[in-house]
Enzyme design. Sequence first.
Site, short mmCIF file in Angstrom:
data_model
loop_
_atom_site.label_atom_id
_atom_site.label_comp_id
_atom_site.label_asym_id
_atom_site.label_seq_id
_atom_site.Cartn_x
_atom_site.Cartn_y
_atom_site.Cartn_z
N ASP A 205 -1.43 -2.48 -2.37
CA ASP A 205 -3.19 -2.52 -2.02
C ASP A 205 -2.97 -2.07 -4.04
OD1 ASP A 205 -1.12 0.05 -2.91
OD2 ASP A 205 -2.12 1.63 -1.37
N ASP A 207 -4.60 1.28 -6.24
CA ASP A 207 -5.02 2.66 -6.28
C ASP A 207 -5.60 3.03 -7.17
OD1 ASP A 207 -2.98 2.99 -3.76
OD2 ASP A 207 -1.51 2.05 -5.53
N ASP A 304 -7.24 1.81 -2.73
CA ASP A 304 -7.18 3.42 -2.02
C ASP A 304 -8.32 3.94 -3.29
OD1 ASP A 304 -6.09 3.54 0.43
OD2 ASP A 304 -3.51 3.71 -0.74
P1 TTP Z 1 1.81 3.46 -2.87
O1 TTP Z 1 0.20 3.25 -2.60
O2 TTP Z 1 1.69 3.90 -1.30
O3 TTP Z 1 2.90 3.42 -3.00
P2 TTP Z 1 2.62 1.99 -4.33
O4 TTP Z 1 1.91 2.24 -5.26
O5 TTP Z 1 3.99 3.14 -5.29
O6 TTP Z 1 2.97 0.52 -3.95
P3 TTP Z 1 2.68 -0.20 -3.37
O7 TTP Z 1 2.85 -1.88 -4.95
O8 TTP Z 1 3.74 -0.76 -2.47
O9 TTP Z 1 1.30 -0.29 -3.19
O10 TTP Z 1 0.96 4.94 -2.88
C1 TTP Z 1 1.11 5.27 -4.45
C2 TTP Z 1 1.35 6.61 -4.53
O11 TTP Z 1 0.44 7.45 -4.01
C3 TTP Z 1 2.89 6.69 -4.29
O12 TTP Z 1 3.40 7.48 -5.16
C4 TTP Z 1 2.32 8.17 -3.16
C5 TTP Z 1 0.80 8.84 -3.34
N1 TTP Z 1 0.24 9.53 -2.33
C6 TTP Z 1 -0.38 10.92 -2.80
O13 TTP Z 1 -0.05 10.96 -3.57
N2 TTP Z 1 -0.94 11.32 -1.43
C7 TTP Z 1 -1.44 10.08 -0.22
O14 TTP Z 1 -1.45 10.97 0.49
C8 TTP Z 1 -0.57 9.21 -0.26
C9 TTP Z 1 -1.40 8.29 0.63
C10 TTP Z 1 -0.27 8.18 -1.14
MN MN Z 2 0.09 1.04 -3.74
MN MN Z 3 -1.32 3.37 -1.77
#
Ligand code: TTP
Ligand code: MN
Ligand code: MN
Length: 380
Positions: A205, A207, A304
Amino acid sequence: KAACASLTPDYMVPVYACQRRTPLQHPNRLFTDALEILSENAEFFESEGRSLAFYKASSVMKALPIRLTSTVDLCGLPCIGEHSQRVIKEILEDGVSSEVEGVLQSERYQAMKVLTSIFGVGVKTADRWYREGIRNFGDILSSGQKLTKEQEAGVKYFKDLSSPVTEEEANSITDTVRKAVASIDTRAKVTITGGFRRGKQRGHDVDLLITHPEEGKEAGLLAQIITILDSQGLLLYYKTKENTYTAPREPPVKPHSTLDRFERCFSVFKLSLPPFRGSQEPVSLSTPLDKTCIATDWKAVRVDLVVSPCSQYAYALLGWTGSQHFERELRRFAGSEKQMALNSHALYDRKQNEFLSASTEEEIFAHLGLPFIPPHERNA
Ligand code: TTP
Ligand code: MN
Ligand code: MN
Ligand code: MN
């Protein structure tokens, strides 16, 4: 143990992942992939302790600068339990672990892997479905399961959401969000966090962390951003959550809680793609028709959006950059070694009975007495 006593390891690996530099690329992938499959499988059985133990072992190996060639190399390394050592030993000897092979072949692992990969489906739901006989994507549809709105989107865009998001796609979405934000308030800031900030070239995703240099001015931004994106037809699905964090007067009760309370939006974006996905191929008679039509060429991408007041921004940035294990270890280190409570909003010092403010990630590491680990080395 006896064989270890005489050996001085060439490298030292600290116990907590937040004390280590963990790059994206490392020479022990063969071992870490295997250990992470066991970790994931334990998670599918809701054995959190076992899952964490395998993950910790894997994480230590990710920080090793050289490829492991003998179990003697494991001497002095923390967090690698007996079970993990057995797995490593077998891979050293046979090239594969029979236990891992067994997991990969198991109906349960295969089904849980697919089911939990659907947006909106966690281990609990996947487990319930599995017990009802659901094994794959098609079974969900034919069983007539009642789905949440989120799961409906997950099912509808399953194919797109299963294909990794590229850095290019992430940057394109970030630009789009930046433009929307700038049209509301030019001082508001959008930062890419998560895996892409750690240097990953692919992710599940995008972020994005949004803030405003003037405290309080971030409130209400998200609703306006969503209105703009929605009016542009860019949101295939979204669900917002209000900010539930109020400046605490009391010490945090649950220091280990991973959930933060920022205002946020979990969404599925409609990302337009250039007519020829990534390739420079010219149009020819063999070009599939759907690839020649710009209007229909788009991809669903999970995004996100999180909003933080500037006073909490450094904590939010640190918390949302991950990796998840790095974050978990930071909180564990703060609690067990420093008598502090860390989350994505604040750091509380239980000895001084005060909140420690920070405007940069560097300051947070300093508060914790940790050497600064840059995002690219937080791939624990
Ligand atoms: P992710 O997007 O789940 O993971 P990622 O970006 O490390 O890997 P990917 O490439 O698969 O997307 O989460 C990113 C960070 O956000 C993770 O360290 C945890 C944090 N997080 C929060 O702090 N609070 C929340 O409610 C969620 C869902 C994630
Ligand atoms: Mn992510
Ligand atoms: Mn995420
Ligand atoms: Mn990069």
